[in-house]
Write an enzyme that holds these catalytic residues in place. Structure first.
Site, PDB file in Angstrom:
ATOM      1  N   HIS A 281       2.357 -11.657   1.607  1.00 30.74           N
ATOM      2  CA  HIS A 281       3.439 -12.016   0.674  1.00 30.74           C
ATOM      3  C   HIS A 281       2.831 -12.676  -0.554  1.00 30.74           C
ATOM      4  O   HIS A 281       1.857 -13.403  -0.465  1.00 30.74           O
ATOM      5  CB  HIS A 281       4.417 -13.000   1.342  1.00 30.74           C
ATOM      6  CG  HIS A 281       5.731 -13.084   0.656  1.00 30.74           C
ATOM      7  ND1 HIS A 281       5.950 -13.886  -0.421  1.00 30.74           N
ATOM      8  CD2 HIS A 281       6.884 -12.419   0.876  1.00 30.74           C
ATOM      9  CE1 HIS A 281       7.189 -13.742  -0.829  1.00 30.74           C
ATOM     10  NE2 HIS A 281       7.785 -12.851  -0.069  1.00 30.74           N
TER      11      HIS A 281
ATOM     12  N   ASP B 250      10.107  -8.328   6.329  1.00 31.35           N
ATOM     13  CA  ASP B 250      10.289  -6.904   6.679  1.00 31.35           C
ATOM     14  C   ASP B 250       9.667  -6.526   8.014  1.00 31.35           C
ATOM     15  O   ASP B 250       9.877  -5.414   8.488  1.00 31.35           O
ATOM     16  CB  ASP B 250       9.690  -6.037   5.566  1.00 31.35           C
ATOM     17  CG  ASP B 250      10.475  -6.183   4.271  1.00 31.35           C
ATOM     18  OD1 ASP B 250       9.866  -6.484   3.234  1.00 31.35           O
ATOM     19  OD2 ASP B 250      11.707  -6.029   4.325  1.00 31.35           O
TER      20      ASP B 250
HETATM   21  C1  SDX Z   1       9.183  -8.384   0.116  1.00 28.15           C
HETATM   22  O1  SDX Z   1       8.450 -11.494  -3.607  1.00 28.15           O
HETATM   23  C2  SDX Z   1       9.284 -11.585  -2.687  1.00 28.15           C
HETATM   24  O2  SDX Z   1       9.883 -12.621  -2.468  1.00 28.15           O
HETATM   25  C3  SDX Z   1       9.541 -10.284  -1.915  1.00 28.15           C
HETATM   26  C4  SDX Z   1      10.430 -10.405  -0.699  1.00 28.15           C
HETATM   27  C5  SDX Z   1      11.845 -10.755  -1.069  1.00 28.15           C
HETATM   28  O3  SDX Z   1      12.563 -11.336  -0.233  1.00 28.15           O
HETATM   29  O4  SDX Z   1      12.294 -10.334  -2.176  1.00 28.15           O
HETATM   30  O5  SDX Z   1       9.940 -11.417   0.175  1.00 28.15           O
HETATM   31  C6  SDX Z   1      10.507  -9.083   0.054  1.00 28.15           C
HETATM   32  O6  SDX Z   1       8.915  -7.582  -0.744  1.00 28.15           O
HETATM   33  C7  SDX Z   1       8.218  -8.736   1.215  1.00 28.15           C
HETATM   34  C8  SDX Z   1       6.839  -7.959   1.104  1.00 28.15           C
HETATM   35  C9  SDX Z   1       7.041  -6.559   1.697  1.00 28.15           C
HETATM   36  N1  SDX Z   1       5.828  -5.733   1.456  1.00 28.15           N
HETATM   37  C10 SDX Z   1       4.984  -5.410   2.446  1.00 28.15           C
HETATM   38  O7  SDX Z   1       5.084  -5.825   3.599  1.00 28.15           O
HETATM   39  C11 SDX Z   1       3.868  -4.439   2.033  1.00 28.15           C
HETATM   40  C12 SDX Z   1       2.513  -4.929   2.595  1.00 28.15           C
HETATM   41  N2  SDX Z   1       2.168  -6.164   1.899  1.00 28.15           N
HETATM   42  C13 SDX Z   1       1.322  -6.050   0.744  1.00 28.15           C
HETATM   43  O8  SDX Z   1       1.288  -4.873   0.054  1.00 28.15           O
HETATM   44  C14 SDX Z   1       1.142  -7.347  -0.039  1.00 28.15           C
HETATM   45  O9  SDX Z   1       0.907  -8.355   0.858  1.00 28.15           O
HETATM   46  C15 SDX Z   1       2.226  -7.766  -1.006  1.00 28.15           C
HETATM   47  C16 SDX Z   1       2.599  -6.666  -1.942  1.00 28.15           C
HETATM   48  C17 SDX Z   1       3.431  -8.216  -0.260  1.00 28.15           C
HETATM   49  C18 SDX Z   1       1.699  -8.962  -1.817  1.00 28.15           C
HETATM   50  O10 SDX Z   1       0.637  -8.498  -2.561  1.00 28.15           O
HETATM   51  P1  SDX Z   1      -0.138  -9.458  -3.604  1.00 28.15           P
HETATM   52  O11 SDX Z   1       0.464 -10.814  -3.639  1.00 28.15           O
HETATM   53  O12 SDX Z   1      -0.275  -8.716  -4.890  1.00 28.15           O
HETATM   54  O13 SDX Z   1      -1.533  -9.644  -2.908  1.00 28.15           O
HETATM   55  P2  SDX Z   1      -2.717  -8.632  -3.042  1.00 28.15           P
HETATM   56  O14 SDX Z   1      -2.223  -7.224  -2.976  1.00 28.15           O
HETATM   57  O15 SDX Z   1      -3.528  -9.036  -4.234  1.00 28.15           O
HETATM   58  O16 SDX Z   1      -3.532  -8.934  -1.680  1.00 28.15           O
HETATM   59  C19 SDX Z   1      -4.452 -10.016  -1.618  1.00 28.15           C
HETATM   60  C20 SDX Z   1      -5.512  -9.552  -0.594  1.00 28.15           C
HETATM   61  C21 SDX Z   1      -6.127  -8.194  -0.943  1.00 28.15           C
HETATM   62  O17 SDX Z   1      -7.420  -8.137  -0.353  1.00 28.15           O
HETATM   63  P3  SDX Z   1      -8.715  -8.495  -1.294  1.00 28.15           P
HETATM   64  O18 SDX Z   1      -8.622  -7.561  -2.515  1.00 28.15           O
HETATM   65  O19 SDX Z   1      -8.573  -9.941  -1.659  1.00 28.15           O
HETATM   66  O20 SDX Z   1      -9.904  -8.205  -0.404  1.00 28.15           O
HETATM   67  O21 SDX Z   1      -4.886  -9.368   0.688  1.00 28.15           O
HETATM   68  C22 SDX Z   1      -4.974  -7.978   1.062  1.00 28.15           C
HETATM   69  C23 SDX Z   1      -5.269  -7.195  -0.201  1.00 28.15           C
HETATM   70  O22 SDX Z   1      -5.958  -5.999   0.094  1.00 28.15           O
HETATM   71  N3  SDX Z   1      -3.679  -7.620   1.629  1.00 28.15           N
HETATM   72  C24 SDX Z   1      -3.514  -6.845   2.691  1.00 28.15           C
HETATM   73  C25 SDX Z   1      -2.123  -6.816   2.907  1.00 28.15           C
HETATM   74  N4  SDX Z   1      -1.503  -7.561   1.978  1.00 28.15           N
HETATM   75  C26 SDX Z   1      -2.469  -8.052   1.184  1.00 28.15           C
HETATM   76  N5  SDX Z   1      -4.400  -6.176   3.480  1.00 28.15           N
HETATM   77  C27 SDX Z   1      -3.858  -5.447   4.501  1.00 28.15           C
HETATM   78  N6  SDX Z   1      -2.535  -5.378   4.778  1.00 28.15           N
HETATM   79  C28 SDX Z   1      -1.629  -6.043   4.000  1.00 28.15           C
HETATM   80  N7  SDX Z   1      -0.310  -5.970   4.274  1.00 28.15           N
END
Ligand code: SDX
Length: 428
Positions: free
Chosen positions: A307, A364
Protein backbone atom coordinates in the site's frame (compact mmCIF):
# COMPACT_ATOMS: atom_id res chain seq x y z
CA UNK A 1 4.30 30.07 16.73
CA UNK A 2 4.09 29.19 13.04
CA UNK A 3 6.87 26.97 11.69
CA UNK A 4 8.78 27.49 8.47
CA UNK A 5 11.17 25.60 6.19
CA UNK A 6 14.25 27.04 4.50
CA UNK A 7 15.59 26.20 1.04
CA UNK A 8 18.99 27.23 -0.31
CA UNK A 9 19.47 27.28 -4.08
CA UNK A 10 22.30 28.86 -6.08
CA UNK A 11 23.45 30.87 -3.06
CA UNK A 12 19.97 32.25 -2.36
CA UNK A 13 17.94 31.33 0.74
CA UNK A 14 14.18 30.95 0.60
CA UNK A 15 11.74 30.42 3.48
CA UNK A 16 8.31 28.85 3.22
CA UNK A 17 5.54 28.47 5.83
CA UNK A 18 4.86 25.01 7.29
CA UNK A 19 1.25 24.16 8.05
CA UNK A 20 0.28 21.53 10.65
CA UNK A 21 -3.03 19.65 10.71
CA UNK A 22 -5.14 18.51 13.64
CA UNK A 23 -3.26 15.20 13.79
CA UNK A 24 0.15 16.94 13.75
CA UNK A 25 0.94 16.18 10.10
CA UNK A 26 3.07 18.99 8.70
CA UNK A 27 3.52 20.23 5.14
CA UNK A 28 5.61 22.90 3.47
CA UNK A 29 3.31 25.41 1.77
CA UNK A 30 5.08 25.95 -1.57
CA UNK A 31 2.41 28.20 -3.12
CA UNK A 32 5.10 30.90 -3.67
CA UNK A 33 7.99 28.54 -4.57
CA UNK A 34 8.09 29.19 -8.33
CA UNK A 35 7.40 32.91 -8.09
CA UNK A 36 10.24 33.39 -5.58
CA UNK A 37 12.85 30.87 -6.75
CA UNK A 38 11.82 29.80 -10.29
CA UNK A 39 11.79 26.24 -8.96
CA UNK A 40 8.99 23.68 -8.97
CA UNK A 41 8.95 20.33 -7.15
CA UNK A 42 8.97 16.94 -8.94
CA UNK A 43 7.24 13.95 -7.34
CA UNK A 44 5.94 11.26 -9.80
CA UNK A 45 2.92 9.52 -8.23
CA UNK A 46 2.69 12.33 -5.64
CA UNK A 47 4.30 10.05 -3.01
CA UNK A 48 5.41 13.07 -0.96
CA UNK A 49 2.96 15.69 -2.20
CA UNK A 50 -0.23 16.87 -0.49
CA UNK A 51 -2.87 18.02 -3.01
CA UNK A 52 -5.19 19.60 -0.46
CA UNK A 53 -6.22 19.92 3.16
CA UNK A 54 -9.22 17.81 4.12
CA UNK A 55 -11.42 17.27 7.19
CA UNK A 56 -13.01 14.03 6.00
CA UNK A 57 -10.72 11.02 6.60
CA UNK A 58 -7.56 10.56 8.61
CA UNK A 59 -5.24 7.63 8.17
CA UNK A 60 -1.91 6.88 9.75
CA UNK A 61 -0.01 4.37 7.63
CA UNK A 62 2.64 3.63 10.24
CA UNK A 63 0.13 2.98 13.03
CA UNK A 64 -2.57 1.38 10.87
CA UNK A 65 -5.19 3.96 11.89
CA UNK A 66 -8.27 4.89 9.80
CA UNK A 67 -11.00 7.33 10.97
CA UNK A 68 -13.96 8.89 9.14
CA UNK A 69 -14.60 12.40 10.51
CA UNK A 70 -12.74 11.32 13.69
CA UNK A 71 -14.66 8.09 14.26
CA UNK A 72 -12.61 4.87 14.32
CA UNK A 73 -13.26 2.54 11.39
CA UNK A 74 -13.46 -0.39 13.86
CA UNK A 75 -16.36 1.29 15.71
CA UNK A 76 -18.21 2.30 12.55
CA UNK A 77 -17.86 -1.17 11.00
CA UNK A 78 -19.24 -2.76 14.16
CA UNK A 79 -21.93 -0.26 15.23
CA UNK A 80 -23.02 1.86 12.25
CA UNK A 81 -24.70 1.29 8.88
CA UNK A 82 -23.53 2.22 5.39
CA UNK A 83 -26.17 4.93 4.94
CA UNK A 84 -25.35 6.46 8.33
CA UNK A 85 -21.62 6.44 7.46
CA UNK A 86 -22.47 7.99 4.08
CA UNK A 87 -24.29 10.85 5.84
CA UNK A 88 -21.34 11.26 8.24
CA UNK A 89 -18.77 11.47 5.43
CA UNK A 90 -20.82 13.83 3.26
CA UNK A 91 -22.30 16.17 5.89
CA UNK A 92 -19.59 15.93 8.56
CA UNK A 93 -21.58 14.68 11.57
CA UNK A 94 -23.45 11.53 12.56
CA UNK A 95 -27.12 12.19 11.73
CA UNK A 96 -29.88 12.63 14.31
CA UNK A 97 -32.78 10.19 13.98
CA UNK A 98 -34.75 12.81 12.02
CA UNK A 99 -31.83 13.64 9.73
CA UNK A 100 -31.18 9.95 9.09
CA UNK A 101 -34.83 9.22 8.29
CA UNK A 102 -35.02 12.17 5.89
CA UNK A 103 -31.73 11.16 4.18
CA UNK A 104 -32.80 7.54 3.92
CA UNK A 105 -36.27 8.46 2.60
CA UNK A 106 -34.78 10.84 0.01
CA UNK A 107 -32.50 8.09 -1.25
CA UNK A 108 -35.28 5.49 -1.36
CA UNK A 109 -37.36 7.95 -3.39
CA UNK A 110 -34.68 8.12 -6.12
CA UNK A 111 -33.77 4.45 -6.68
CA UNK A 112 -35.73 4.23 -9.95
CA UNK A 113 -33.92 5.31 -13.13
CA UNK A 114 -35.28 6.77 -16.39
CA UNK A 115 -36.60 3.97 -18.62
CA UNK A 116 -34.49 5.27 -21.53
CA UNK A 117 -31.34 4.26 -19.61
CA UNK A 118 -32.26 0.66 -20.40
CA UNK A 119 -31.66 1.51 -24.08
CA UNK A 120 -28.08 2.53 -23.18
CA UNK A 121 -27.63 -0.67 -21.16
CA UNK A 122 -28.98 -2.82 -24.02
CA UNK A 123 -26.31 -1.33 -26.29
CA UNK A 124 -23.58 -3.08 -24.30
CA UNK A 125 -22.53 -6.61 -25.32
CA UNK A 126 -22.92 -9.21 -22.54
CA UNK A 127 -19.13 -9.49 -22.26
CA UNK A 128 -18.81 -5.80 -21.35
CA UNK A 129 -16.94 -5.43 -18.04
CA UNK A 130 -19.44 -4.14 -15.44
CA UNK A 131 -17.11 -1.27 -14.45
CA UNK A 132 -17.30 0.16 -17.98
CA UNK A 133 -21.08 -0.18 -17.94
CA UNK A 134 -21.31 1.45 -14.50
CA UNK A 135 -19.17 4.49 -15.36
CA UNK A 136 -21.15 4.99 -18.58
CA UNK A 137 -24.55 4.78 -16.88
CA UNK A 138 -23.44 7.18 -14.12
CA UNK A 139 -22.18 9.67 -16.73
CA UNK A 140 -25.48 9.32 -18.62
CA UNK A 141 -27.15 11.03 -15.65
CA UNK A 142 -25.73 14.31 -17.02
CA UNK A 143 -28.12 13.86 -19.95
CA UNK A 144 -31.17 13.03 -17.86
CA UNK A 145 -30.52 15.76 -15.28
CA UNK A 146 -29.02 18.68 -17.22
CA UNK A 147 -29.53 21.00 -14.22
CA UNK A 148 -26.66 19.11 -12.57
CA UNK A 149 -24.28 20.46 -15.20
CA UNK A 150 -23.76 23.62 -13.18
CA UNK A 151 -22.52 22.09 -9.92
CA UNK A 152 -22.04 25.35 -8.08
CA UNK A 153 -25.69 26.36 -8.47
CA UNK A 154 -27.08 25.86 -4.96
CA UNK A 155 -27.16 23.52 -1.96
CA UNK A 156 -30.53 22.02 -2.83
CA UNK A 157 -29.33 21.12 -6.33
CA UNK A 158 -26.17 19.50 -4.96
CA UNK A 159 -28.09 17.57 -2.27
CA UNK A 160 -30.53 16.30 -4.93
CA UNK A 161 -27.64 15.12 -7.13
CA UNK A 162 -26.08 13.40 -4.11
CA UNK A 163 -29.31 11.56 -3.29
CA UNK A 164 -29.73 10.53 -6.93
CA UNK A 165 -26.18 9.13 -7.05
CA UNK A 166 -26.41 7.11 -3.83
CA UNK A 167 -29.88 5.87 -4.80
CA UNK A 168 -29.17 4.94 -8.42
CA UNK A 169 -25.69 3.43 -8.16
CA UNK A 170 -27.00 0.09 -6.76
CA UNK A 171 -29.61 -0.02 -9.54
CA UNK A 172 -26.94 0.57 -12.20
CA UNK A 173 -24.58 -1.94 -10.58
CA UNK A 174 -27.23 -4.66 -10.50
CA UNK A 175 -28.29 -3.84 -14.08
CA UNK A 176 -24.67 -4.15 -15.26
CA UNK A 177 -24.64 -7.64 -13.75
CA UNK A 178 -27.97 -8.58 -15.35
CA UNK A 179 -26.67 -7.37 -18.72
CA UNK A 180 -23.68 -9.69 -18.33
CA UNK A 181 -25.94 -12.64 -17.39
CA UNK A 182 -28.35 -11.94 -20.23
CA UNK A 183 -31.17 -11.75 -17.68
CA UNK A 184 -33.96 -9.16 -17.52
CA UNK A 185 -33.25 -6.35 -15.08
CA UNK A 186 -35.03 -6.04 -11.74
CA UNK A 187 -36.56 -2.77 -10.56
CA UNK A 188 -35.81 -1.46 -7.07
CA UNK A 189 -37.94 -2.66 -4.15
CA UNK A 190 -38.31 0.37 -1.91
CA UNK A 191 -39.66 -1.72 0.95
CA UNK A 192 -36.15 -3.10 1.49
CA UNK A 193 -33.07 -1.57 3.10
CA UNK A 194 -30.16 -0.39 0.94
CA UNK A 195 -28.16 -3.62 0.78
CA UNK A 196 -31.18 -5.95 0.65
CA UNK A 197 -32.62 -3.95 -2.25
CA UNK A 198 -29.29 -4.25 -4.11
CA UNK A 199 -29.05 -8.00 -3.50
CA UNK A 200 -32.61 -8.55 -4.68
CA UNK A 201 -32.00 -6.50 -7.86
CA UNK A 202 -28.85 -8.57 -8.41
CA UNK A 203 -30.11 -12.09 -7.81
CA UNK A 204 -33.92 -12.21 -8.08
CA UNK A 205 -35.09 -14.13 -11.18
CA UNK A 206 -38.48 -13.89 -12.89
CA UNK A 207 -41.03 -16.41 -11.60
CA UNK A 208 -38.85 -17.30 -8.62
CA UNK A 209 -39.34 -16.04 -5.07
CA UNK A 210 -36.17 -14.39 -3.74
CA UNK A 211 -35.61 -13.80 -0.02
CA UNK A 212 -32.56 -11.79 1.01
CA UNK A 213 -30.36 -13.61 3.54
CA UNK A 214 -29.87 -11.16 6.44
CA UNK A 215 -26.35 -12.56 7.02
CA UNK A 216 -25.44 -11.65 3.45
CA UNK A 217 -27.04 -8.19 3.67
CA UNK A 218 -25.27 -7.46 6.95
CA UNK A 219 -21.87 -8.61 5.62
CA UNK A 220 -22.31 -6.46 2.53
CA UNK A 221 -23.24 -3.41 4.64
CA UNK A 222 -20.03 -3.85 6.67
CA UNK A 223 -17.93 -4.19 3.50
CA UNK A 224 -19.42 -1.00 2.05
CA UNK A 225 -18.60 0.87 5.27
CA UNK A 226 -14.99 -0.33 5.11
CA UNK A 227 -14.62 0.95 1.53
CA UNK A 228 -16.44 4.26 2.01
CA UNK A 229 -13.47 6.64 1.96
CA UNK A 230 -9.70 6.62 2.06
CA UNK A 231 -8.49 10.23 1.75
CA UNK A 232 -6.54 11.15 -1.41
CA UNK A 233 -6.22 7.75 -3.14
CA UNK A 234 -5.99 7.53 -6.94
CA UNK A 235 -9.73 7.47 -7.71
CA UNK A 236 -10.60 10.15 -5.14
CA UNK A 237 -7.87 12.42 -6.49
CA UNK A 238 -9.38 11.81 -9.94
CA UNK A 239 -12.83 12.86 -8.71
CA UNK A 240 -11.38 15.99 -7.15
CA UNK A 241 -9.34 17.05 -10.18
CA UNK A 242 -12.22 16.45 -12.62
CA UNK A 243 -14.54 18.35 -10.29
CA UNK A 244 -12.02 21.19 -9.99
CA UNK A 245 -12.77 22.14 -13.61
CA UNK A 246 -16.43 22.60 -12.50
CA UNK A 247 -17.48 19.49 -14.40
CA UNK A 248 -20.72 18.02 -13.00
CA UNK A 249 -20.67 15.68 -10.01
CA UNK A 250 -21.91 12.87 -12.27
CA UNK A 251 -18.98 13.35 -14.69
CA UNK A 252 -16.55 13.52 -11.74
CA UNK A 253 -17.85 10.30 -10.14
CA UNK A 254 -17.82 8.52 -13.51
CA UNK A 255 -14.12 9.46 -13.84
CA UNK A 256 -13.47 8.11 -10.33
CA UNK A 257 -15.08 4.78 -11.27
CA UNK A 258 -12.72 4.48 -14.22
CA UNK A 259 -9.65 5.27 -12.09
CA UNK A 260 -10.70 2.69 -9.49
CA UNK A 261 -10.94 0.00 -12.22
CA UNK A 262 -7.17 -0.37 -12.55
CA UNK A 263 -5.62 -3.58 -11.05
CA UNK A 264 -3.19 -1.51 -8.96
CA UNK A 265 -6.16 0.18 -7.26
CA UNK A 266 -9.71 -1.11 -6.82
CA UNK A 267 -9.30 -3.70 -9.55
CA UNK A 268 -6.95 -5.56 -7.19
CA UNK A 269 -9.83 -7.36 -5.44
CA UNK A 270 -10.67 -9.10 -8.73
CA UNK A 271 -6.95 -9.81 -9.39
CA UNK A 272 -6.52 -11.32 -5.91
CA UNK A 273 -9.15 -14.00 -6.51
CA UNK A 274 -7.76 -14.68 -10.00
CA UNK A 275 -4.30 -15.02 -8.40
CA UNK A 276 -5.55 -17.35 -5.64
CA UNK A 277 -7.43 -19.45 -8.20
CA UNK A 278 -4.24 -19.69 -10.31
CA UNK A 279 -2.26 -20.83 -7.24
CA UNK A 280 -4.96 -23.42 -6.43
CA UNK A 281 -4.98 -24.66 -10.05
CA UNK A 282 -1.20 -24.83 -9.93
CA UNK A 283 -1.22 -27.21 -6.95
CA UNK A 284 -1.46 -24.59 -4.18
CA UNK A 285 2.25 -23.82 -4.10
CA UNK A 286 2.21 -20.43 -2.32
CA UNK A 287 6.02 -20.24 -2.17
CA UNK A 288 6.31 -20.45 -5.98
CA UNK A 289 4.12 -17.35 -6.30
CA UNK A 290 5.98 -15.52 -3.54
CA UNK A 291 9.19 -16.11 -5.47
CA UNK A 292 7.55 -14.81 -8.66
CA UNK A 293 6.46 -11.67 -6.77
CA UNK A 294 10.05 -11.09 -5.64
CA UNK A 295 11.58 -11.69 -9.07
CA UNK A 296 12.31 -8.29 -10.66
CA UNK A 297 12.23 -9.91 -14.09
CA UNK A 298 8.73 -11.17 -13.47
CA UNK A 299 5.89 -8.58 -13.75
CA UNK A 300 3.81 -10.66 -11.31
CA UNK A 301 2.93 -8.87 -8.06
CA UNK A 302 1.30 -10.35 -4.98
CA UNK A 303 -2.11 -8.77 -5.53
CA UNK A 304 -3.81 -7.49 -2.39
CA UNK A 305 -0.43 -6.84 -0.79
CA UNK A 306 1.33 -3.51 -0.26
CA UNK A 307 0.00 0.00 0.00
CA UNK A 308 1.17 3.52 -0.76
CA UNK A 309 0.34 4.70 2.76
CA UNK A 310 -0.06 1.69 5.07
CA UNK A 311 3.38 0.46 6.13
CA UNK A 312 1.68 -1.62 8.79
CA UNK A 313 -1.53 -3.66 8.70
CA UNK A 314 -4.39 -2.06 6.72
CA UNK A 315 -6.99 -1.90 9.53
CA UNK A 316 -9.70 -2.73 7.00
CA UNK A 317 -7.89 -5.95 6.03
CA UNK A 318 -7.89 -7.07 9.68
CA UNK A 319 -11.66 -6.51 9.97
CA UNK A 320 -12.41 -8.15 6.61
CA UNK A 321 -10.20 -11.17 7.43
CA UNK A 322 -12.22 -11.79 10.60
CA UNK A 323 -15.49 -11.15 8.77
CA UNK A 324 -14.47 -13.69 6.12
CA UNK A 325 -14.21 -16.43 8.73
CA UNK A 326 -17.55 -15.39 10.32
CA UNK A 327 -19.50 -15.06 7.07
CA UNK A 328 -18.23 -18.30 5.52
CA UNK A 329 -19.04 -20.18 8.75
CA UNK A 330 -22.56 -18.65 8.97
CA UNK A 331 -23.21 -19.45 5.31
CA UNK A 332 -21.67 -22.90 5.62
CA UNK A 333 -19.25 -22.10 2.79
CA UNK A 334 -15.92 -23.88 2.63
CA UNK A 335 -13.76 -21.97 0.12
CA UNK A 336 -10.30 -23.52 -0.35
CA UNK A 337 -8.88 -20.22 -1.62
CA UNK A 338 -9.41 -18.78 1.88
CA UNK A 339 -6.91 -21.30 3.20
CA UNK A 340 -4.53 -20.47 0.34
CA UNK A 341 -4.91 -16.75 1.14
CA UNK A 342 -4.07 -17.31 4.82
CA UNK A 343 -1.07 -19.49 3.89
CA UNK A 344 0.14 -16.86 1.41
CA UNK A 345 -0.28 -14.13 4.03
CA UNK A 346 1.72 -16.02 6.64
CA UNK A 347 4.49 -16.84 4.15
CA UNK A 348 4.74 -13.23 2.97
CA UNK A 349 4.70 -11.77 6.48
CA UNK A 350 7.68 -13.96 7.32
CA UNK A 351 9.60 -13.28 4.10
CA UNK A 352 12.45 -10.75 4.27
CA UNK A 353 11.54 -9.19 0.88
CA UNK A 354 8.07 -8.31 2.14
CA UNK A 355 9.32 -7.37 5.61
CA UNK A 356 11.97 -5.02 4.17
CA UNK A 357 9.36 -3.31 1.97
CA UNK A 358 6.70 -3.21 4.70
CA UNK A 359 4.24 -5.06 2.50
CA UNK A 360 1.08 -6.17 4.33
CA UNK A 361 -2.34 -7.36 3.18
CA UNK A 362 -4.51 -4.43 2.06
CA UNK A 363 -8.27 -3.99 1.85
CA UNK A 364 -8.41 -6.04 -1.37
CA UNK A 365 -6.70 -9.19 -0.08
CA UNK A 366 -9.67 -10.78 1.70
CA UNK A 367 -12.66 -8.82 0.41
CA UNK A 368 -13.05 -10.95 -2.73
CA UNK A 369 -13.39 -14.09 -0.62
CA UNK A 370 -16.42 -12.61 1.12
CA UNK A 371 -17.94 -11.25 -2.09
CA UNK A 372 -17.62 -14.72 -3.60
CA UNK A 373 -19.29 -16.31 -0.58
CA UNK A 374 -22.12 -13.79 -1.00
CA UNK A 375 -22.60 -15.08 -4.55
CA UNK A 376 -21.14 -12.00 -6.24
CA UNK A 377 -19.14 -12.88 -9.41
CA UNK A 378 -15.46 -11.93 -9.65
CA UNK A 379 -15.76 -9.20 -12.26
CA UNK A 380 -18.37 -7.47 -10.06
CA UNK A 381 -15.91 -7.14 -7.14
CA UNK A 382 -14.59 -3.75 -8.21
CA UNK A 383 -18.17 -2.59 -8.79
CA UNK A 384 -18.76 -3.42 -5.12
CA UNK A 385 -15.69 -1.34 -4.23
CA UNK A 386 -17.17 1.56 -6.23
CA UNK A 387 -20.54 1.15 -4.47
CA UNK A 388 -18.76 1.46 -1.13
CA UNK A 389 -16.48 4.33 -2.17
CA UNK A 390 -19.27 6.46 -3.63
CA UNK A 391 -20.02 8.49 -0.45
CA UNK A 392 -16.32 9.18 0.01
CA UNK A 393 -15.98 10.44 -3.55
CA UNK A 394 -19.09 12.60 -3.06
CA UNK A 395 -17.79 14.01 0.26
CA UNK A 396 -14.40 14.85 -1.25
CA UNK A 397 -15.97 16.45 -4.36
CA UNK A 398 -18.31 18.52 -2.14
CA UNK A 399 -15.44 19.63 0.13
CA UNK A 400 -13.32 20.67 -2.87
CA UNK A 401 -16.22 22.71 -4.34
CA UNK A 402 -17.22 24.30 -1.03
CA UNK A 403 -13.59 25.30 -0.40
CA UNK A 404 -13.49 26.97 -3.81
CA UNK A 405 -10.29 25.12 -4.71
CA UNK A 406 -8.63 26.21 -7.99
CA UNK A 407 -8.60 24.01 -11.09
CA UNK A 408 -5.98 21.28 -10.73
CA UNK A 409 -3.12 21.86 -13.17
CA UNK A 410 0.27 20.34 -12.16
CA UNK A 411 3.55 21.56 -13.65
CA UNK A 412 6.26 19.45 -15.35
CA UNK A 413 9.98 19.39 -16.17
CA UNK A 414 10.37 19.31 -19.99
CA UNK A 415 12.97 16.81 -21.29
CA UNK A 416 12.18 16.89 -25.01
CA UNK A 417 14.09 18.41 -27.99
CA UNK A 418 15.25 22.04 -27.81
CA UNK A 419 14.00 24.58 -30.42
CA UNK A 420 14.53 23.42 -34.03
CA UNK A 421 13.33 24.51 -37.53
CA UNK A 422 10.67 22.69 -39.54
CA UNK A 423 12.07 20.51 -42.36
CA UNK A 424 9.84 19.82 -45.38
CA UNK A 425 8.91 16.20 -46.05
CA UNK A 426 11.10 15.86 -49.18
CA UNK A 427 14.21 16.88 -47.18
CA UNK A 428 13.85 14.46 -44.24
C1 SDX B 1 -6.11 0.16 -3.02
O1 SDX B 1 -4.33 4.61 -1.94
C2 SDX B 1 -5.27 4.00 -1.38
O2 SDX B 1 -5.71 4.36 -0.31
C3 SDX B 1 -5.85 2.83 -2.18
C4 SDX B 1 -6.88 1.98 -1.47
C5 SDX B 1 -8.14 2.75 -1.20
O3 SDX B 1 -8.87 2.40 -0.26
O4 SDX B 1 -8.48 3.65 -2.03
O5 SDX B 1 -6.36 1.53 -0.22
C6 SDX B 1 -7.28 0.78 -2.31
O6 SDX B 1 -5.85 0.54 -4.14
C7 SDX B 1 -5.28 -0.86 -2.30
C8 SDX B 1 -4.04 -1.37 -3.16
C9 SDX B 1 -4.56 -2.44 -4.13
N1 SDX B 1 -3.47 -2.82 -5.08
C10 SDX B 1 -2.85 -4.00 -5.00
O7 SDX B 1 -3.05 -4.83 -4.12
C11 SDX B 1 -1.86 -4.27 -6.14
C12 SDX B 1 -0.54 -4.84 -5.57
N2 SDX B 1 0.10 -3.78 -4.80
C13 SDX B 1 1.08 -2.98 -5.48
O8 SDX B 1 1.02 -2.87 -6.84
C14 SDX B 1 1.58 -1.78 -4.68
O9 SDX B 1 1.84 -2.21 -3.40
C15 SDX B 1 0.74 -0.53 -4.64
C16 SDX B 1 0.34 -0.08 -6.00
C17 SDX B 1 -0.47 -0.76 -3.81
C18 SDX B 1 1.57 0.58 -3.97
O10 SDX B 1 2.64 0.82 -4.80
P1 SDX B 1 3.71 1.99 -4.46
O11 SDX B 1 3.35 2.71 -3.22
O12 SDX B 1 3.92 2.79 -5.70
O13 SDX B 1 5.00 1.16 -4.11
P2 SDX B 1 6.01 0.62 -5.17
O14 SDX B 1 5.28 0.07 -6.36
O15 SDX B 1 7.04 1.67 -5.40
O16 SDX B 1 6.65 -0.63 -4.37
C19 SDX B 1 7.71 -0.43 -3.45
C20 SDX B 1 8.51 -1.74 -3.50
C21 SDX B 1 8.95 -2.13 -4.92
O17 SDX B 1 10.11 -2.94 -4.82
P3 SDX B 1 11.57 -2.22 -5.02
O18 SDX B 1 11.51 -1.51 -6.38
O19 SDX B 1 11.72 -1.27 -3.87
O20 SDX B 1 12.55 -3.38 -4.98
O21 SDX B 1 7.68 -2.83 -3.05
C22 SDX B 1 7.49 -3.76 -4.13
C23 SDX B 1 7.83 -3.02 -5.41
O22 SDX B 1 8.27 -3.92 -6.41
N3 SDX B 1 6.08 -4.14 -4.10
C24 SDX B 1 5.63 -5.37 -4.31
C25 SDX B 1 4.24 -5.29 -4.13
N4 SDX B 1 3.90 -4.03 -3.82
C26 SDX B 1 5.04 -3.32 -3.81
N5 SDX B 1 6.27 -6.53 -4.64
C27 SDX B 1 5.47 -7.63 -4.79
N6 SDX B 1 4.13 -7.63 -4.63
C28 SDX B 1 3.47 -6.48 -4.30
N7 SDX B 1 2.13 -6.48 -4.13
Amino acid sequence: MSESAKLSFKGQDYEFPVITGTENESAIDIAKLRASSGLITLDPGYKNTGATTSAITFLDGEEGILRYRGYRIEDLAEKSTFLEVSYLLIYGELPTQAQYENFSKEITHHTLVHEDIKKILEGFPSNAHPMGVLSSLICSLTAFYPDSLNPVRNKEEVDLSIARLIAKMPTFAAWAYKNEMGHPVNYPDNSLDYCSNFLKMMFALPAEKYDVDPVVASALDKLLILHADHEQNCSTSTVRIVGSSQASIYASISAGINALWGPLHGGANQSVIEMLEAIKADGGDAKKYLDKAKDKNDPFRLMGFGHRVYKNFDPRAKIIKKAADDVLEKLGVNDPVLDIAKELEQAALNDQYFIDRQLYPNVDFYSGIIYRALGIPTDMFTVMFALGRLPGWIAQWKEMRENGEPIGRPRQVYTGPNERDYVSMNKR
